[in-house]
Every structure is written in structure tokens, then in C-alpha cells.
Design a protein around this motif. Structure first.
Motif, PDB file in Angstrom:
ATOM      1  N   LEU A  93       4.364 -15.110   9.427  1.00 52.69           N
ATOM      2  CA  LEU A  93       3.279 -14.234   8.988  1.00 52.69           C
ATOM      3  C   LEU A  93       1.935 -14.969   9.059  1.00 52.69           C
ATOM      4  CD1 LEU A  93       4.831 -12.495   5.847  1.00 52.69           C
ATOM      5  CD2 LEU A  93       4.690 -11.615   8.182  1.00 52.69           C
ATOM      6  N   GLU A  94       0.890 -14.243   9.449  1.00 56.16           N
ATOM      7  CA  GLU A  94      -0.445 -14.827   9.425  1.00 56.16           C
ATOM      8  C   GLU A  94      -0.872 -15.063   7.983  1.00 56.16           C
ATOM      9  OE1 GLU A  94      -2.898 -12.083  11.488  1.00 56.16           O
ATOM     10  OE2 GLU A  94      -1.792 -12.241  13.383  1.00 56.16           O
ATOM     11  N   ARG A  95      -1.827 -15.975   7.801  1.00 52.33           N
ATOM     12  CA  ARG A  95      -2.228 -16.387   6.453  1.00 52.33           C
ATOM     13  C   ARG A  95      -2.656 -15.196   5.592  1.00 52.33           C
ATOM     14  NH1 ARG A  95      -4.040 -20.968   3.772  1.00 52.33           N
ATOM     15  NH2 ARG A  95      -5.584 -20.574   2.151  1.00 52.33           N
ATOM     16  N   GLU A  96      -3.410 -14.255   6.183  1.00 55.99           N
ATOM     17  CA  GLU A  96      -3.895 -13.128   5.381  1.00 55.99           C
ATOM     18  C   GLU A  96      -2.790 -12.136   5.029  1.00 55.99           C
ATOM     19  OE1 GLU A  96      -5.037 -12.295   9.737  1.00 55.99           O
ATOM     20  OE2 GLU A  96      -5.020 -13.994   8.347  1.00 55.99           O
ATOM     21  N   LYS A  97      -1.633 -12.243   5.705  1.00 55.56           N
ATOM     22  CA  LYS A  97      -0.510 -11.358   5.405  1.00 55.56           C
ATOM     23  C   LYS A  97       0.369 -11.908   4.277  1.00 55.56           C
ATOM     24  CE  LYS A  97      -1.226  -8.405   8.829  1.00 55.56           C
ATOM     25  NZ  LYS A  97      -1.577  -6.989   8.611  1.00 55.56           N
ATOM     26  N   VAL A  98       0.234 -13.189   3.974  1.00 54.02           N
ATOM     27  CA  VAL A  98       1.103 -13.828   2.971  1.00 54.02           C
ATOM     28  C   VAL A  98       0.985 -13.156   1.597  1.00 54.02           C
ATOM     29  CG1 VAL A  98       1.519 -15.967   1.684  1.00 54.02           C
ATOM     30  CG2 VAL A  98       1.259 -16.028   4.170  1.00 54.02           C
ATOM     31  N   PRO A  99      -0.223 -12.855   1.087  1.00 55.25           N
ATOM     32  CA  PRO A  99      -0.287 -12.181  -0.224  1.00 55.25           C
ATOM     33  C   PRO A  99       0.461 -10.854  -0.249  1.00 55.25           C
ATOM     34  CG  PRO A  99      -2.452 -13.028   0.385  1.00 55.25           C
ATOM     35  CD  PRO A  99      -1.575 -13.171   1.587  1.00 55.25           C
ATOM     36  N   HIS A 100       0.425 -10.108   0.842  1.00 56.56           N
ATOM     37  CA  HIS A 100       1.119  -8.820   0.880  1.00 56.56           C
ATOM     38  C   HIS A 100       2.632  -9.010   0.833  1.00 56.56           C
ATOM     39  CE1 HIS A 100      -2.556  -6.536   1.738  1.00 56.56           C
ATOM     40  NE2 HIS A 100      -2.903  -7.552   2.505  1.00 56.56           N
ATOM     41  N   ALA A 101       3.143 -10.002   1.586  1.00 52.47           N
ATOM     42  CA  ALA A 101       4.580 -10.281   1.542  1.00 52.47           C
ATOM     43  C   ALA A 101       4.998 -10.756   0.160  1.00 52.47           C
ATOM     44  CB  ALA A 101       4.936 -11.328   2.601  1.00 52.47           C
ATOM     45  N   SER A 102       4.136 -11.547  -0.487  1.00 47.84           N
ATOM     46  CA  SER A 102       4.442 -12.028  -1.832  1.00 47.84           C
ATOM     47  C   SER A 102       4.535 -10.875  -2.824  1.00 47.84           C
ATOM     48  CB  SER A 102       3.360 -13.022  -2.276  1.00 47.84           C
ATOM     49  OG  SER A 102       3.636 -13.537  -3.555  1.00 47.84           O
ATOM     50  N   ILE A 103       3.621  -9.914  -2.710  1.00 45.00           N
ATOM     51  CA  ILE A 103       3.636  -8.750  -3.605  1.00 45.00           C
ATOM     52  C   ILE A 103       4.886  -7.907  -3.366  1.00 45.00           C
ATOM     53  CG2 ILE A 103       2.473  -6.578  -4.140  1.00 45.00           C
ATOM     54  CD1 ILE A 103      -0.186  -8.060  -3.499  1.00 45.00           C
ATOM     55  N   VAL A 104       5.220  -7.674  -2.092  1.00 46.79           N
ATOM     56  CA  VAL A 104       6.390  -6.853  -1.767  1.00 46.79           C
ATOM     57  C   VAL A 104       7.667  -7.485  -2.325  1.00 46.79           C
ATOM     58  CG1 VAL A 104       7.849  -6.068   0.136  1.00 46.79           C
ATOM     59  CG2 VAL A 104       5.380  -5.759   0.254  1.00 46.79           C
ATOM     60  N   THR A 105       7.839  -8.800  -2.128  1.00 45.80           N
ATOM     61  CA  THR A 105       9.055  -9.456  -2.612  1.00 45.80           C
ATOM     62  C   THR A 105       9.096  -9.486  -4.133  1.00 45.80           C
ATOM     63  OG1 THR A 105       7.970 -11.628  -2.373  1.00 45.80           O
ATOM     64  CG2 THR A 105       9.364 -10.872  -0.557  1.00 45.80           C
ATOM     65  N   ARG A 106       7.937  -9.653  -4.759  1.00 48.51           N
ATOM     66  CA  ARG A 106       7.906  -9.681  -6.221  1.00 48.51           C
ATOM     67  C   ARG A 106       8.270  -8.309  -6.794  1.00 48.51           C
ATOM     68  NH1 ARG A 106       9.145 -12.530 -10.465  1.00 48.51           N
ATOM     69  NH2 ARG A 106       8.398 -11.444 -12.307  1.00 48.51           N
ATOM     70  N   ILE A 107       7.732  -7.252  -6.193  1.00 44.80           N
ATOM     71  CA  ILE A 107       8.072  -5.901  -6.643  1.00 44.80           C
ATOM     72  C   ILE A 107       9.566  -5.654  -6.479  1.00 44.80           C
ATOM     73  CG2 ILE A 107       7.816  -3.449  -6.087  1.00 44.80           C
ATOM     74  CD1 ILE A 107       4.869  -4.006  -5.471  1.00 44.80           C
ATOM     75  N   ALA A 108      10.120  -6.084  -5.344  1.00 45.51           N
ATOM     76  CA  ALA A 108      11.550  -5.889  -5.089  1.00 45.51           C
ATOM     77  C   ALA A 108      12.388  -6.589  -6.150  1.00 45.51           C
ATOM     78  CB  ALA A 108      11.913  -6.409  -3.703  1.00 45.51           C
ATOM     79  N   GLN A 109      12.027  -7.817  -6.495  1.00 48.33           N
ATOM     80  CA  GLN A 109      12.804  -8.550  -7.495  1.00 48.33           C
ATOM     81  C   GLN A 109      12.658  -7.925  -8.880  1.00 48.33           C
ATOM     82  OE1 GLN A 109      11.669 -12.650  -8.290  1.00 48.33           O
ATOM     83  NE2 GLN A 109      13.818 -13.229  -8.454  1.00 48.33           N
ATOM     84  N   GLN A 110      11.433  -7.492  -9.221  1.00 51.12           N
ATOM     85  CA  GLN A 110      11.193  -6.909 -10.540  1.00 51.12           C
ATOM     86  C   GLN A 110      11.946  -5.589 -10.686  1.00 51.12           C
ATOM     87  OE1 GLN A 110       8.789  -8.490 -12.828  1.00 51.12           O
ATOM     88  NE2 GLN A 110      10.017  -7.270 -14.227  1.00 51.12           N
ATOM     89  N   VAL A 111      11.838  -4.718  -9.689  1.00 49.89           N
ATOM     90  CA  VAL A 111      12.533  -3.435  -9.752  1.00 49.89           C
ATOM     91  C   VAL A 111      14.039  -3.635  -9.651  1.00 49.89           C
ATOM     92  CG1 VAL A 111      12.825  -1.198  -8.633  1.00 49.89           C
ATOM     93  CG2 VAL A 111      10.548  -2.185  -8.842  1.00 49.89           C
TER      94      VAL A 111
END
Length: 472
Positions: free
Chosen positions: A384-402
């Protein structure tokens, strides 16, 4: 090869601040009875001490990427940690249940920003093999927090007032702020984007509704209750609306779902959901097993779970080293197999089963959970490009939380349903077999993870597309 100095300093700084957030939610969970008695509140009211915190996380997590683009990672981290510190101090001075619930929302706002930001900062600071090794450090509180939190909470309650459950965060937060100021390099804000107001109006309420509905499942009616069905249906519709909206806006969406076109990212996200269900779902069953079937106190039940935490501690570094020699796919696969196999003894256990084999099983289960987290938290960002990393982090965090909330809700219903027509021993056996089933699905999905995490030169491997590129 030693880890690059800047990346290591960043990891240490965020770990010290982040451990307070991860421990806080599980420490407080053991004190609900004492809080209800001291604040003259009924159980349904005092449950909002945990629920309000959870819902605040759901509101904040989606906007972390946008906030980072405007403030920069270091400023946002220190601001979020300061908000969490303020919330902790306010909670310790709460005078009744409503004030405590309100102050827990303040805590949740700070903590909700910190959790995805922690992974983002590590992934953006580290490259190649350093990522797996640093993730073994960052994954430490995430692995042992749910296990050691109840133990620490029980010890604090045994030695003093419940207000110390929140004041214990103060030294950790102050140390985290100092280390962040000294050790995290200053960074300029990224490409500024306009706030996706429509996306925010869809995603944050969707997460709040889903988490709220799932938190209500433990009531007598299970999923058939209106306060479960309505939030879940509404949340699912809002989430579907956000997905359609985000796919249209692509990089301008609040959370860019284009990151899920990378097979490593969507495979890791799916497995993070299942690992959340398996870890947090089992953390509902295991203390109940020791207390309801074995007659142990809450503190004793927490102490009996220590072997699982020790296993997680020991395996996290081994998993990072193992990824240097075999693929992330095999490390995750072995981890999930260990978790599933080590859960089977509890599915066969009764009220008189010898304790020591179960403690060994918990230790092995901890080894597996520690091994699982490192490859999943690493491969989600491959290519992933550097600017895409925050989005991937949010998606994975939401997945783990839900995923954690789904696991707890499902197993609560399964346990309650099984108990109506069977003995309590059989009900626990059935619930534990369902946990084994969750893990079996994760074993199969592990084959979707990439075969390699990095190229020989240490650069991230190119992502394997999950879907055909979207047409313009």
C-alpha cells in the motif's frame, strides 16, 4: 539486522501510551458491581459505563485518517492521548452514574483515535522486515490486555477504591506524552482532503448502531429483542449505504475502501474479524466457566487466565522471527490451529475436570493468539502507498472491534439458549465448540494470505489484486 532507530523509538513511544487504552476497557469490566453499589445505580444503568466507551470508539475511529491528514500523526497522537488522560482523571472524580458515563465518553474519544493511529504510525515509520518485528512489540498490549486487565482490576479493587481503576492510567499517559514529544519525529500533515460529511453521517452512526445492538444481545430475548434488531438492521443499512458511497468517491471517501482491492489487505481484515470473535468471545466464556462451573471468585478466575497471557507474551517475538523464514500464511495458519486445538479441552471439560490440563491448554491457546496477531497486523499493509496506510488501519481496526462484539454477542446467545434445554456443563461445551468452529473457518481463510511478506531487498511486496480494477 537491528531495527531502524527512528522506527524503534516511535514504537516504544506509542506502546507506552497505547497500553493504558487497551488495559482500561478490560480493567473496568470487573468493577461494574462495585460501581453500581457505590453510585447507587442499577445494573442496566451501570452497564453504560462500558457501552458508552464502546460507542465513543465507533464514532471516532472512522475520522482518524482525515484528522491525521490535517494535524499530522504526532500532533494527533499527543492530542488523543491528552483527551484520554483528561477522561481518566474526570472518571476518577465522578459523583454519580451519569457523570461517570459522560466521562467514559471522553475517554472513548481519545482511545478511539489512538487505536488505529498506533498501527498507522508503526507501518509508516518501518519498512520491510522491521514491520513484523515492531508489530510483535505493538501487539503485546493487544494480546495480553484482555487477559491481564481483569487481573489488574481485581487486584486494584482488592487493595483500594474503584477510582484507582482510572487513576492508574495517569502515570502511563504522562510517560506516553513525554516519550511522544521526545521520540516521535515531527511530521507534516499529509494531503489535505475535505471532510467527507456524507460518509461520516453514514459510517459513524452505522458503527454505533451495530455495536449498540450487539451489546444488548445479552438480555433475555437474545437477537429477538427490539433494542437489538432495530439497531442491527439500521446499522447494516447505513453501512451498506457507506460502502456504495465510498466506492463512488474512492480516494476522497472518509475511509477509502479501495485498499480492499489488495488481497493481503482484505484477507487480513477478514481474519482480524474472526480473531476478534474468537479472542473476545472466548474471554466471555472462560471466566464464566471458572466462576459458574468451578465456583471460583472473579479474581481467582482472572488469575487462572494468566497462562494464556504468558503464552501470548512468549510467542509474539517468535512469530516475528518465524516470518523471516516462512510465509505469513503459515505463521497465521499454525497460530489459528493452536487456538482451535487448545480450545477443544474446554469443549470436553466438566465441573470436575482436572485444573492443570486446562491451564496447559490456556498456555497453548495464548501461544496461538500471539502468533496470529503478528502476520495479520503486518500483511494488511503490504504494497500500500503511504497515504493508503491510515485507511487500511481503520478498516482492520473496525473489523476487529466489530468481530469482537459479534463473537461476544453470538456466544452469549448460544450459551443462554443451550442452557435452557441442557445442563450448564453441556451448555458450556456447546458454546466452546462454536468457538472452535470460528477458529476452523479462520484456518481455512489463512490460505488466502500472501506467501511472502517482503522481497529479498526488504521492500514491501506488491499487492495481489483481489478484484479487477474499477473502470473510470
Amino acid at each position: 539486522m537491528p531495527i531502524e532507530r527512528t522506527a524503534l523509538r516511535t514504537a516504544i513511544a506509542v506502546l507506552v501510551g497505547g497500553v493504558a487504552v487497551i488495559l482500561d476497557s478490560t480493567i473496568v469490566s470487573v468493577a461494574l458491581h462495585e460501581l453500581a453499589a457505590d453510585l447507587n445505580a442499577d445494573v442496566s444503568t451501570i452497564q453504560w459505563v462500558s457501552t458508552a466507551y464502546l460507542l465513543a470508539l465507533g464514532v471516532v475511529i472512522p475520522v482518524v485518517g482525515w484528522l491525521q491528514s490535517h494535524l499530522g500523526a504526532k500532533r494527533l497522537w499527543m492530542a488523543a492521548l491528552t483527551v484520554f488522560l483528561l477522561g481518566s482523571v474526570l472518571c476518577s472524580f465522578a459523583w454519580d452514574a451519569p457523570s461517570l458515563i459522560a466521562f467514559r465518553v471522553v475517554q472513548g474519544v481519545g482511545g478511539g483515535a489512538m487505536m488505529p493511529l498506533m498501527m498507522t504510525m508503526i507501518m509508516q515509520a518501518a519498512t520491510g522486515p522491521d514491520r513484523a518485528r515492531l508489530m510483535s512489540t505493538v501487539a503485546l498490549p493487544a494480546a495480553v490486555g484482555p487477559i491481564l486487565g481483569p487481573v489488574i482490576g481485581g487486584l486494584i479493587l482488592g487493595a483500594g477504591d474503584w477510582r484507582w481503576l482510572f487513576l492508574v492510567n495517569v502515570p502511563l499517559c504522562l510517560a506516553g506524552l513525554f516519550l511522544a514529544w521526545r521520540m516521535i519525529p515531527a511530521d507534516a500533515p499529509g494531503r489535505r482532503v475535505r471532510l467527507d460529511v456524507v460518509g461520516l453521517a453514514l459510517l459513524s452512526p452505522a458503527l454505533v448502531a451495530l455495536l449498540w445492538g450487539l451489546s444488548n444481545v445479552s438480555g433475555g430475548g437474545g437477537f429477538a429483542q427490539l433494542d437489538v434488531l432495530l439497531p442491527l438492521i439500521g446499522g447494516a443499512l447505513l453501512l451498506a449505504g457507506f460502502v456504495l458511497w465510498a466506492l463512488r468517491r474512492r480516494g476522497d471517501a472518509l475511509v477509502d475502501l479501495e485498499v480492499l482491492r489488495s488481497r493481503p489487505t482484505w484477507a487480513a481484515t477478514t481474519l482480524m474479524f474472526l480473531s476478534g470473535a474468537s479472542l473476545y468471545g472466548a474471554m466471555l466464556l472462560l471466566p464464566l466457566y471458572w466462576q459458574e462451573l468451578r465456583g471460583e471468585t472473579a479474581l481467582a478466575a482472572g488469575l487462572l487466565l494468566i497462562p494464556q497471557g504468558v503464552g501470548s507474551l512468549l510467542s509474539r517475538t517468535a512469530a516475528a522471527r518465524l516470518m523471516d523464514h516462512v510465509s505469513a500464511r503459515w505463521v497465521a495458519l499454525i497460530g489459528f490451529v493452536l487456538v482451535g486445538v487448545a480450545t477443544v479441552p474446554f469443549a470436553l471439560a466438566g465441573a470436575d475436570t482436572a485444573t492443570w490440563p486446562l491451564l496447559v491448554a490456556l498456555f497453548v491457546r495464548g501461544l496461538g493468539m500471539g502468533m496470529v496477531m503478528i502476520p495479520l497486523m503486518t500483511v494488511a499493509f503490504i504494497g500500500l502507498e503511504r497515504e493508503k496506510v491510515p485507511h487500511a488501519s481503520i478498516v482492520t481496526r473496525i473489523a476487529q472491534q466489530v468481530g469482537g462484539s459479534v463473537g461476544v454477542a453470538l456466544l452469549a446467545v448460544i450459551l443462554a439458549t443451550a442452557a435452557t434445554g441442557n445442563s450448564l456443563v453441556s451448555a458450556f461445551d456447546i458454546a466452546f465448540w462454536w468457538t472452535v468452529g470460528f477458529t476452523a473457518v479462520a484456518v481455512l481463510l489463512s490460505f488466502l494470505l500472501p506467501g511472502r511478506v517482503a522481497t529479498e531487498g526488504g521492500a514491501p511486496a506488491s499487492p495481489e489484486p483481489a478484484l479487477a480494477p474499477a473502470k473510470a
